[in-house]
Scaffold this motif. Structure first.
Motif, PDB file in Angstrom:
ATOM      1  N   ALA B  61       0.774  -1.225  -0.037  1.00 57.91           N
ATOM      2  CA  ALA B  61       0.097   0.090  -0.049  1.00 57.91           C
ATOM      3  C   ALA B  61       0.954   1.186   0.087  1.00 57.91           C
ATOM      4  N   SER B  62       1.947   0.995   0.725  1.00 55.04           N
ATOM      5  CA  SER B  62       3.081   2.329   0.889  1.00 55.04           C
ATOM      6  C   SER B  62       3.540   2.446  -0.655  1.00 55.04           C
ATOM      7  N   LEU B  63       3.809   1.346  -1.439  1.00 50.72           N
ATOM      8  CA  LEU B  63       4.298   1.506  -2.612  1.00 50.72           C
ATOM      9  C   LEU B  63       3.314   2.162  -3.346  1.00 50.72           C
ATOM     10  N   LEU B  64       2.078   1.851  -3.521  1.00 50.14           N
ATOM     11  CA  LEU B  64       1.312   2.610  -4.320  1.00 50.14           C
ATOM     12  C   LEU B  64       0.876   4.158  -4.110  1.00 50.14           C
ATOM     13  N   VAL B  65       0.393   4.091  -2.783  1.00 55.25           N
ATOM     14  CA  VAL B  65       0.134   5.521  -2.253  1.00 55.25           C
ATOM     15  C   VAL B  65       1.280   6.811  -2.328  1.00 55.25           C
ATOM     16  N   PHE B  66       2.319   6.305  -1.980  1.00 55.85           N
ATOM     17  CA  PHE B  66       3.589   7.174  -1.697  1.00 55.85           C
ATOM     18  C   PHE B  66       4.145   7.102  -3.328  1.00 55.85           C
ATOM     19  N   GLY B  67       4.133   6.040  -4.229  1.00 48.92           N
ATOM     20  CA  GLY B  67       4.613   6.135  -5.357  1.00 48.92           C
ATOM     21  C   GLY B  67       3.835   6.907  -6.252  1.00 48.92           C
ATOM     22  N   LEU B  68       2.595   6.916  -6.006  1.00 47.19           N
ATOM     23  CA  LEU B  68       1.602   7.963  -6.781  1.00 47.19           C
ATOM     24  C   LEU B  68       2.125   9.229  -6.319  1.00 47.19           C
ATOM     25  N   ALA B  69       2.170   9.572  -5.195  1.00 40.51           N
ATOM     26  CA  ALA B  69       2.554  10.944  -4.922  1.00 40.51           C
ATOM     27  C   ALA B  69       4.017  11.278  -5.611  1.00 40.51           C
ATOM     28  N   LEU B  70       4.903  10.619  -5.420  1.00 44.81           N
ATOM     29  CA  LEU B  70       6.387  10.950  -6.100  1.00 44.81           C
ATOM     30  C   LEU B  70       6.298  11.093  -7.641  1.00 44.81           C
ATOM     31  N   GLY B  71       5.477   9.952  -8.160  1.00 47.23           N
ATOM     32  CA  GLY B  71       5.361   9.766  -9.604  1.00 47.23           C
ATOM     33  C   GLY B  71       4.857  11.129 -10.224  1.00 47.23           C
ATOM     34  N   CYS B  72       3.462  11.539  -9.767  1.00 51.53           N
ATOM     35  CA  CYS B  72       2.619  12.467 -10.071  1.00 51.53           C
ATOM     36  C   CYS B  72       3.490  13.836  -9.890  1.00 51.53           C
ATOM     37  N   ALA B  73       3.876  14.036  -8.568  1.00 52.48           N
ATOM     38  CA  ALA B  73       4.752  15.149  -8.176  1.00 52.48           C
ATOM     39  C   ALA B  73       5.792  15.419  -8.945  1.00 52.48           C
ATOM     40  N   ALA B  74       6.691  14.359  -9.339  1.00 55.46           N
ATOM     41  CA  ALA B  74       7.861  14.492 -10.100  1.00 55.46           C
ATOM     42  C   ALA B  74       7.833  14.625 -11.628  1.00 55.46           C
ATOM     43  N   ALA B  75       6.580  14.054 -11.974  1.00 56.71           N
ATOM     44  CA  ALA B  75       6.234  14.322 -13.530  1.00 56.71           C
ATOM     45  C   ALA B  75       5.506  15.786 -13.646  1.00 56.71           C
ATOM     46  N   GLY B  76       4.843  16.065 -12.798  1.00 55.65           N
ATOM     47  CA  GLY B  76       4.251  17.401 -12.774  1.00 55.65           C
ATOM     48  C   GLY B  76       5.288  18.602 -13.080  1.00 55.65           C
ATOM     49  N   ALA B  77       6.390  18.551 -11.885  1.00 51.49           N
ATOM     50  CA  ALA B  77       7.331  19.498 -11.576  1.00 51.49           C
ATOM     51  C   ALA B  77       8.232  19.267 -12.965  1.00 51.49           C
ATOM     52  N   ALA B  78       8.649  18.103 -13.309  1.00 53.90           N
ATOM     53  CA  ALA B  78       9.668  18.100 -14.391  1.00 53.90           C
ATOM     54  C   ALA B  78       9.086  18.803 -15.605  1.00 53.90           C
ATOM     55  N   VAL B  79       7.809  18.606 -16.013  1.00 57.61           N
ATOM     56  CA  VAL B  79       7.298  19.161 -17.660  1.00 57.61           C
ATOM     57  C   VAL B  79       6.868  20.341 -17.231  1.00 57.61           C
ATOM     58  N   HIS B  80       5.996  20.793 -16.092  1.00 54.86           N
ATOM     59  CA  HIS B  80       5.455  22.086 -16.162  1.00 54.86           C
ATOM     60  C   HIS B  80       6.637  23.235 -15.452  1.00 54.86           C
ATOM     61  N   ARG B  81       7.293  22.733 -14.558  1.00 56.14           N
ATOM     62  CA  ARG B  81       8.251  23.847 -14.067  1.00 56.14           C
ATOM     63  C   ARG B  81       9.360  24.026 -15.179  1.00 56.14           C
ATOM     64  N   GLU B  82       9.656  23.055 -16.116  1.00 57.95           N
ATOM     65  CA  GLU B  82      10.665  23.264 -17.110  1.00 57.95           C
ATOM     66  C   GLU B  82      10.087  24.316 -18.162  1.00 57.95           C
ATOM     67  N   CYS B  83       8.583  24.118 -18.605  1.00 52.18           N
ATOM     68  CA  CYS B  83       7.946  24.965 -19.336  1.00 52.18           C
ATOM     69  C   CYS B  83       8.060  26.213 -18.749  1.00 52.18           C
ATOM     70  N   ALA B  84       7.647  26.483 -17.221  1.00 51.54           N
ATOM     71  CA  ALA B  84       7.556  28.006 -16.811  1.00 51.54           C
ATOM     72  C   ALA B  84       8.961  28.725 -16.782  1.00 51.54           C
ATOM     73  N   SER B  85       9.835  27.761 -16.322  1.00 52.07           N
ATOM     74  CA  SER B  85      11.328  28.308 -16.115  1.00 52.07           C
ATOM     75  C   SER B  85      12.082  28.730 -17.470  1.00 52.07           C
TER      76      SER B  85
END
Lengths: 314, 329
Positions: B61-85
């Motif tokens: 369950a930790s793998l799924l829940v924390f993994g979701l937080a990590l994967g979504c946040a990292a993907a969001g930051a990697a793409v959106h922040r790169e476009c914004a910066s």
């Protein structure tokens, strides 16, 4: 000769989330830049300079009009092998070092590891960054980050160099060095498009300029043609004292029946500043760096011209 | 000879990987997931002899829940922040297509998720192996935990942090990257070392006591993370990271309940189409198979991998379409 850059009726309207128009950043832009030219795009903040550049690079989609860069549309990534670009704000990954940054951008051009390393070292030396090459950019001043930005724009030995506010954040010495570098690159056959709102920068470097305001080109032409005052003539006489000058001035005024003025020519503040810095540091010149790296010489073996030709034939 | 495109692709993947690991949040999420998995069995009361199952299910369950937080946040930051910066604009002004850029970003995030998966799966294996078990003590028997393995599993990530700090001090290594990579390494070493002692703590000949059936059950959760990270990367082309996280959580919720709302829906109906589009998380959650002494069969894993690959490809195709239409300022 095919122009390096050609735009016809170029227009860009920015829209909000609901597709409602918010601002017309560029309107009816017709621009032609020939090979080997240094072209300056001038204008106050918000006049549309950076928007124009981003459309030339295919980053922004024009609302209307056509763009051709190196004979192809800007969306064609093949031409980007021949373009070097320095963004307005030095957009770099802050956690990378200058050396890693140059390797990263070299890899984006498909350069192999050895070429990346060789060119990277040459550019680090050119931009006086060798000593800080392994420090993360995060701790750099704006000027140092700008030097990294300029170096990355040259990693592919481009045929067309696009510089958006290249001297922004640089001290006067570095400013002058960048201008000298641009001139040296242009003398070697590189075409340069630069924007600035620092007029002295452009005046000393550019062959032609266009002045933009509110998205429209208000004036365009060769720098000398735009600045010359054709209705006024100036004589320059060396080693003439005021006492000797005054009778001559009076004689001319009487003979021509016009107002005649005499004055002493001045050097630019930049030249004076560089002299002061050079004297203070006990050197013949304050300028030491930003000589073009050897691989940037287009006539050199393995230089840009050869590489571009290879890509074209491929 | 390596092609130009592959060099560009590799450079973007590498930079994305380093950038994501440099984020303090990434390390915090990994630490939280690993420590919760390793330390949670300490707080299991009234386990009714199912300490192992609780430890295992908690880890997955930790793998799924924390993994979701990590994967979504990292993907969001990697793409959106790169476009914004503006770093995206700098990269796209080079001979890099938007499709290649977004795909490379996604692969970089996938590598981050992969390292996270290794760490949390290792912590789950350790937690399950250390759980209370009936062992012979002298001439009697008792239910005991493997105290040494439990202690080592908690201490291993902390030791990894200390070594990462040392590497930063001595060799100027990036702390975030070093710590993120050393935590799974330390946990794997702990697992290997646990073969040198028995469950009761007596040193003896090497015998690994791990329930390796957990690995094929944990693998589909990585596939689920891959699909969610792909949708996050696609959405981040237009949306900021916070919104991406919210939408990611909604997709996860809908995916978890997919069996309920999509049951019996004809393929041509709206529910049927949505069921095809949403990643059905139930397809990837196989913890119950372990409870019955089984595991995930290889053929199922191949089909789950295929389903995840198709879901990820669809998400990336949508993302690339959105990205191509977008102005990069």
């Amino acid at each position: 000769m095919t122009p390096v850059i050609e735009t016809t009726g170029l227009r860009k309207i920015f829209r909000d989330f609901w597709r409602r128009p918010t601002v017309c950043a560029v309107d009816s832009l017709n621009l032609t830049i020939q090979p080997g030219e240094v072209f300056g795009l001038l204008g106050p903040n918000g006049s549309g300079k950076s928007t124009t550049i981003k459309m030339l690079l295919g980053l922004l989609h024009p609302t209307a009009g056509t763009v051709s860069v190196l004979g192809r549309p800007p969306a064609d990534i093949v031409i980007k092998h021949r373009i070097g670009y320095l963004p307005e704000n030095t957009h770099l990954h802050r956690f990378l070092t200058p050396r890693e940054t140059l390797h990263y951008y070299g890899a984006l051009f498909g350069l192999d590891r050895r070429t990346c390393r060789e060119r990277g070292e040459a550019l680090l030396e050119m931009a006086d960054l060798t000593e800080v090459a392994d420090r993360p950019i995060d701790g750099f001043s704006k000027g140092m980050a700008r030097r990294v930005g300029i170096a990355q724009a040259l990693i592919n030995a481009p045929d067309l160099l696009i510089l958006d506010e290249p001297t922004s954040g640089l001290d006067p010495v570095a400013c002058r060095e960048v201008k000298d570098l641009v001139r040296a690159l242009a003398n070697d056959g590189m075409t340069v498009l630069m924007t600035s709102h620092l007029l002295a920068d452009v005046e000393h470097v550019c062959d032609r300029v266009a002045i933009m305001h509110r998205g429209l080109v208000q004036a365009e032409g060769a720098v000398d043609d735009l600045l010359v005052r054709a209705d006024t003539t100036r004589f320059l006489i060396a080693n003439l004292s005021d006492a000797e000058a005054e009778p001559l001035r009076a004689e001319l005024a009487a003979r021509l029946n016009r107002v005649v003025a005499t004055d002493h020519p001045t050097v630019s503040l930049e030249t004076y500043f560089l002299d002061v810095v050079a004297r203070a540091s006990g050197k013949a010149s304050a300028l030491t760096h930003f000589r073009p790296a050897p691989f940037l010489h287009k006539t050199g073996i393995g230089g840009a011209a050869t590489e571009s030709a290879k890509r074209e034939s491929a | 000879m390596m092609s130009d495109r592959f060099r560009s692709f590799r450079a973007i993947v590498r930079t994305t990987f380093i950038e994501a690991l440099q984020e303090p949040a990434a390390l915090l999420v990994l630490l939280a997931a690993v420590l919760v998995t390793s330390a949670a069995p300490l707080f299991h009361f009234h386990a009714f002899g199912e300490e192992g199952r609780l430890a295992r299910d908690g880890g997955l369950a930790s793998l799924l829940v924390f993994g979701l937080a990590l994967g979504c946040a990292a993907a969001g930051a990697a793409v959106h922040r790169e476009c914004a910066s503006g770093t995206a604009a700098a990269a796209l002004s080079k001979p890099v297509g938007r499709g290649l850029f977004l795909t490379a970003k996604y692969v970089g995030i996938l590598l981050v998720c992969g390292v996270f998966w290794v760490a949390v799966t290792a912590a789950t294996l350790a937690a399950e192996a250390a759980a209370d078990r009936t062992v012979v003590v002298g001439e009697s028997w008792d239910r005991l935990p493997d105290v040494r393995l439990r202690q080592w599993a908690v201490l291993a990530p902390l030791a990894a942090l200390a070594v990462a700090g040392l590497l930063q001090n001595r060799r100027r290594a990036r702390f975030g990257v070093a710590a993120f990579l050393l935590i799974p390494a330390a946990l794997l070493l702990t697992l290997l070392a646990s073969g040198f002692w028995s469950h009761a703590g007596a040193w003896g000949p090497y015998a690994l006591r791990l329930n390796l059936r957990i690995i094929p059950v944990a693998l589909p959760l990585f596939f689920a993370l891959a699909v969610l990270a792909a949708w996050s990367a696609a959405l981040a082309v237009r949306l900021p990271t916070g919104t991406v996280l919210l939408v990611g959580a909604a997709i996860l919720g809908a995916g978890l309940a997919a069996d309920t709302w999509s049951a019996g829906a004809p393929a041509a109906s709206l529910r049927g189409v949505l069921a095809g589009l949403f990643p059905n998380i139930q397809h990837y959650w196989l913890a119950d198979a372990l409870a019955r002494g089984g595991t995930a069969p290889g053929s199922y894993l191949i089909r789950a991998a295929g389903l995840a690959a198709a879901g990820s490809a669809l998400a990336l195709r949508v993302g690339v379409g959105l990205f191509r239409a977008r102005d990069i300022g």
